[in-house]
Design a protein around this motif. Structure first.
Motif, PDB file in Angstrom:
ATOM      1  N   ASP A 158      -3.212   4.876   2.180  1.00 53.26           N
ATOM      2  CA  ASP A 158      -2.004   5.199   2.925  1.00 53.26           C
ATOM      3  C   ASP A 158      -2.325   5.384   4.405  1.00 53.26           C
TER       4      ASP A 158
ATOM      5  N   LYS B  36       3.053   7.972  -5.474  1.00 54.38           N
ATOM      6  CA  LYS B  36       4.018   7.727  -4.402  1.00 54.38           C
ATOM      7  C   LYS B  36       4.565   6.287  -4.496  1.00 54.38           C
ATOM      8  N   ILE B  37       3.673   5.346  -4.721  1.00 52.13           N
ATOM      9  CA  ILE B  37       4.109   3.941  -4.810  1.00 52.13           C
ATOM     10  C   ILE B  37       5.100   3.773  -5.970  1.00 52.13           C
TER      11      ILE B  37
ATOM     12  N   SER C  37       0.856  -1.192   0.000  1.00 50.03           N
ATOM     13  CA  SER C  37       0.000   0.000   0.000  1.00 50.03           C
ATOM     14  C   SER C  37       0.888   1.235   0.000  1.00 50.03           C
ATOM     15  N   GLY C  38       0.262   2.403   0.025  1.00 49.71           N
ATOM     16  CA  GLY C  38       1.031   3.647   0.048  1.00 49.71           C
ATOM     17  C   GLY C  38       1.597   3.974   1.422  1.00 49.71           C
TER      18      GLY C  38
ATOM     19  N   THR D 261      -4.155   1.863  -3.388  1.00 48.58           N
ATOM     20  CA  THR D 261      -4.108   3.319  -3.199  1.00 48.58           C
ATOM     21  C   THR D 261      -4.716   3.711  -1.851  1.00 48.58           C
TER      22      THR D 261
ATOM     23  N   GLY E   9      -0.303  -2.394  -6.103  1.00 46.94           N
ATOM     24  CA  GLY E   9      -0.197  -1.243  -5.210  1.00 46.94           C
ATOM     25  C   GLY E   9      -1.590  -0.722  -4.863  1.00 46.94           C
TER      26      GLY E   9
ATOM     27  N   ILE F  23      -1.461   8.761  -4.345  1.00 46.94           N
ATOM     28  CA  ILE F  23      -0.859   7.593  -3.677  1.00 46.94           C
ATOM     29  C   ILE F  23      -0.209   6.651  -4.706  1.00 46.94           C
TER      30      ILE F  23
END
Lengths: 204, 780
Positions: free
Chosen positions: B425, B442-443, B399-400, B423, B421, B439
């Motif tokens: 966080d 970010k991943i 996850s984020g 989304t 991944g 998110i």
């Protein structure tokens, strides 16, 4: 490779087959023919008095020495139907025990049939007859010989034949054997030659 | 210079065959040829020296079959001597520690475990640690190749080359494809390639394929042609060198020889070969694979969701009991229904999830070729699964959250997997498409820090429940479209969550699935056994032009008239009663049982008066030789339909079980067909069977007995060599579970032998187990 129907039924313990049983056996034989990738490997060794003299290897046990008799040369061989057959048996087993059993019996018959065919092919290639096969685990020839046979033939590398820690051949439908050069192969298997008198598949 | 640095500068030349040189020199060897390292070291160094003189940059130690399985207790001594001899003759050439296959077969087809291989190779690597690099070659089994490579990487700092041997069908003997080999090992080994198998001409297409897809340097060591009837290899040195040039042009950068090649072959290569590296730019695409099947993510793919205990009682029960038969059937069913990938989750409270998922992977590899998606929230479980998994898996998921990224991304890197991944966080589930996109970004950014490319990521924009948060469905769809457009990653959704709490859920599911596909969804995690799901995807493929000319669609649906399936049972069976259908092993027992129950016959009466009576008759006919094994099994399978019908009616209070029996084929033994027959027959006589499968540790049997409170255990073994494990299992059972009875069966057993190893009962055939079970549970 012809898979004899009668052998399939014999492995299944069907002594009086009806048409239904015969049809199932034929179907299983077809399925096995599709999955099988038969392969074989062999080497000819000079032989004298229980010893493969080229590699200085003494065959353990008395029965194999008796079997090979006065042969001057012997064939060490391995055949397999390939791993796809094992995979299919295992897959069928999760769907129907009945189908898996039929398939397994047909695969056993196929392995024997292919071993016969391969033995005859060796005879043709070396230009002299090759006699009856004797396998590790028969009589007093210990099953531990499987690993030695695998190594003598590089059978893992050449035909994908594995020998597990407890000496099971994998793929399961595989045969290793030693046979004398010069003797004729008996075309009709003779159960009387074998000392396992309680065998479920023994023919009277 | 370090070997890998050298490889960045120019093509490197390996030596040729060792055995061929020994034969040519008339050096006699035994069953373990590597013993000459101890017995005739001069012969060994002479061959090495000739290869160095011929121009080899790398010489391989004479240790191909020196592992502890083949060479036994001398293994370490042979390897140490071999490295010493090679070094003494090397004259500056690199020394490669040569490790060939053990000759064992991995689970599930064989009994060797990943850890067994790991330990064998670890010992060899430690014994040969003074080499300059490690050459793992002539591999056929992907489990073995991966275990060997990991053992080499984790127990030395040397570069590792892994080379497999392929047949002309582009597969190894165990069915591993070139693609599966490369995609499941590119992250572990430094150099990948092919050796042995074939002559240089036949290897060309295989080398071409490897160089096209392999992101690492490629090694090729061909045989000197195909052997003739006498076992001789006939491709001469000059011809072999011409092929070496072809390999180089295709992009191979490590070139040597295998069976049949000599110092002349290597000399010819060394003098003729252009050392310039052929530029290549292979990258790993979005693709997943098992050992034998590769699934590129280049269109919509179906991920079967059924192997997950959450909300599925039967899966949970299977995982808890250790009887995974139900899960195997689920896997096969999902594969046949059209899944491309199977999600696998073993998270049940109170069980060892890591051990369970490894066992599941083993089982699934034996019944389906579909690649797996490893589903766990615990990174240690993920690592256990990825280590064992023979292929390139999808990790579900990261996850984020920073904590999750830090734990999971290193695994993605090490095992070269793909990863989902989520989304989400630290702040929970974001409510807008924009925040989910952030998110995702970010991943992707965090992954890049580990050099994990976006092509390895699959983003999940989250399905929320429309019944509770109706406005979220549109946000999800918008996020999918935007994430795909901006980052070029693949996307995934667990679809059915959308309809939670609503009536007629499938109506919503189908509509949402269709919308998600149009939004750009690549992987749909669904129940493939629901026809509407598959139909929706099939239709989408037509409308989106993925199924060109609607060929696949037409082929699948033109033959199938609606409602055809339900009219399958032949009419003639309806006038036969249940007992007759069972005795003859005919279909239709389920419907016949329902009729009886509908007419007011109590379930217990159906069982006693029809089922058991019919089965007893069949058993008697079998024992008296009137019918044979296939007939017995067919009857048992027919009875299963009847039991299923009764089970359905009695789901609340449960089927009255006649007693529980734990069944297993003992440790070391993989011959389970007899045990499977016995289990089928027992089950269909109304007994509860906990089938632990094959190659089962004694402790697992004990644990299953304790968990199920079984009074009877059935063990099978086919080999004389595994009967000792049967004896050990019985001894442990008697010590740990007093009061339990043990019945045994298998080709090598007799009544006397069974008694000698401590068994209470001997089963000569498939009907005898039932008699024993009835006796035990009557007493109880």
């Amino acid at each position: 490779m012809q898979i004899p129907e009668d052998e399939i039924l014999r492995y299944l313990g069907v002594r009086i087959p009806d048409e239904n049983a015969r049809r199932s056996a034929r179907k299983a034989a077809e399925e096995v023919s599709c999955a099988a990738e038969p392969k074989g490997v062999y080497k000819k060794f000079a032989y004298s008095d229980g010893v493969l003299t080229d590699i200085d290897y003494r065959l353990p046990g008395k029965d194999i020495v008796r079997h090979l008799g006065g042969a001057k040369e012997v064939i060490v061989m391995a055949v397999t139907l390939g791993l796809k057959v094992d995979f299919e048996t295992s897959r069928l087993g999760k769907i129907s025990a009945g189908r898996a059993v039929m398939f397994d019996a047909a695969a056993s018959a196929a392995a024997e049939a292919f071993a016969d065919e391969f033995t005859d092919r060796i005879a043709a290639e070396i230009g002299s007859p090759v006699g009856d096969r004797f396998s590790p685990g028969y009589g007093d020839l210990p099953i531990t010989v499987q690993r030695d046979v695998q190594m003598m033939l590089s059978a893992d590398r050449k035909i994908g034949l594995s020998v597990d820690k407890d000496y099971t051949l994998i793929p399961l439908k595989s045969i290793t054997a030693i046979a004398p050069v010069g003797a004729e192969r008996c075309k009709k298997h003779d159960c009387k030659k074998c000392n396992k008198t309680d065998c479920a598949f023994r023919k009277e | 210079m370090d070997f890998l640095d050298k490889l960045k500068e120019s093509v490197v030349i390996f030596d040729g065959a060792f055995g061929t040189e020994l034969v040519r020199r008339g050096v006699r060897t035994g069953v373990v040829p590597e013993l000459i390292n101890l017995e005739n070291p001069e012969a060994v160094t002479a061959i090495h020296s000739d290869y160095v003189a011929a121009g080899a940059d790398v010489i391989s130690t004479n240790t191909f079959g020196a592992n502890s399985v083949k060479a036994g207790e001398n293994s370490e001594k042979i390897i140490k001597a071999a490295v010493r001899l090679a070094r003494s003759a090397s004259n500056g050439a690199y020394v490669a520690l040569d490790l060939g296959p053990t000759g064992l077969m991995s689970e599930p087809m064989g009994s060797a475990r990943f850890d067994d291989f790991y330990e064998i190779y670890k010992s060899a690597v430690l014994a040969g640690e003074s080499a300059d690099l490690i050459l793992i070659e002539t591999m056929s089994d992907l489990t073995e190749a991966r275990a060997a490579a990991l053992a080499a990487k984790e127990n030395s700092s040397l570069p590792v080359i892994v080379s497999m041997t392929f047949d002309d069908n582009m597969r190894t003997f165990t069915g591993v494809s070139v693609e599966s080999f490369i995609y499941s090992m590119y992250s572990i080994a430094d150099v990948l390639g092919v050796n042995c198998s074939l002559g240089p001409k036949q290897l060309l297409p295989i080398v071409k394929r490897i160089t096209e897809i392999c992101p690492k340097p490629v090694i090729v060591q061909a045989n000197a042609g195909l052997p003739d009837a006498a076992g001789n290899y006939n491709v001469g040195a000059e011809e072999f060198a011409r092929y070496a040039e072809s390999f180089r042009r295709l992009g191979a950068s490590v070139i040597g020889g295998c069976c049949g090649t000599t110092s002349e072959h290597i000399a010819a290569i060394a003098s003729r070969l252009d050392r310039t590296l052929t530029p290549r730019s292979a990258v790993v695409p979005p693709v997943v694979c098992s050992a034998s099947r590769c699934v590129p993510l280049d269109g919509v793919r179906i991920v079967g969701e059924r192997i997950n205990p959450t909300g599925k009682k039967a899966v949970k029960a299977a995982l808890s009991s250790g009887d995974y038969g139900y899960i195997a059937a689920q896997a096969i069913e999902q594969a046949e229904a059209g899944s491309d990938i199977l999600d696998v989750n073993a998270g049940v409270p109170g069980i060892d999830e890591g051990a369970a998922i490894v066992k599941l992977i083993n089982l699934l590899e034996g019944v389906t070729e579909l690649p797996l998606q490893i589903d766990s929230s615990d990174p240690t479980v993920l690592e256990k699964a990825l280590r064992r998994y023979n292929g390139r898996a999808i990790i579900n998921s990261v996850s984020g959250e920073q904590r999750s990224l830090d734990a999971v991304l290193p695994l993605v890197k090490k095992y070269g997997s793909m990863v989902i991944g989520l989304t989400i966080d630290e702040n929970g589930i974001p409510k807008t498409a924009e925040s989910r996109i952030r998110i995702a970004e970010k991943i992707i950014r965090e992954a890049a820090k580990y050099s994990i490319p976006a092509s390895s990521l699959i983003i999940d924009a989250l399905t929320l429940t429309a019944g509770a948060e109706q406005d979220q469905a549109k946000e999800t769809l918008r996020a999918i479209t935007e994430i795909k457009k901006r980052f070029g990653v693949k996307t995934v959704l667990g679809v059915s969550n959308i309809s939670f709490g609503l009536p007629r859920r499938q109506i919503i599911n189908t509509a949402f699935l269709s919308a998600a596909l149009w939004a750009g969804l690549d992987l749909a995690i669904i129940n493939p056994n629901v026809p509407e799901n598959i139909q929706c995807i099939d239709a989408f493929k037509v409308l989106s032009m993925q199924d060109e000319g609607a060929k696949t669609y037409s082929k699948k649906y033109s033959a199938e008239a609606p409602g055809a399936a339900s009219a399958a049972a032949p009419a003639e069976e309806h006038d036969k009663d249940l007992a007759y259908l069972i005795k003859k092993g005919l279909p239709g027992t389920e419907a016949e049982t329902e009729k009886l129950l509908d007419s007011g016959v109590p379930a217990s009466a159906v069982i006693d008066e029809y089922l058991i009576k019919a089965l007893n008759d069949v058993g008697a006919d079998y024992e008296s030789g009137k019918i044979f094994l296939p007939g017995l099994i067919q009857a048992a399978e027919a009875a299963k339909g009847a039991f299923n019908a009764i089970k359905k009616r009695m789901s609340k209070e449960g089927l009255p079980s006649r007693g529980t029996i734990v069944m297993a084929t003992v440790k070391g033994d993989v011959h389970d067909i007899g045990k499977n027959i016995a289990a089928t027959v027992l089950e269909n006589y109304g007994f509860e069977v906990v089938d632990l499968g094959k190659n089962v540790e004694p402790e697992s049997v004990v644990n299953a007995v304790k968990a199920s409170d079984a009074k009877l255990v059935g063990l099978s073994a086919l080999m004389t060599t595994t009967v000792k494990n049967m004896r050990d299992t019985i001894a442990l059972l008697k010590a740990e579970c007093p009061g339990v009875s043990v019945m045994v069966g298998g080709a090598v057993l007799t009544a006397e032998y069974a008694a000698e190893i401590g068994a209470d009962y001997y089963c000569p055939d498939a009907a005898s187990d039932v008699r024993i079970a009835e006796e035990i549970y009557k007493k109880a």
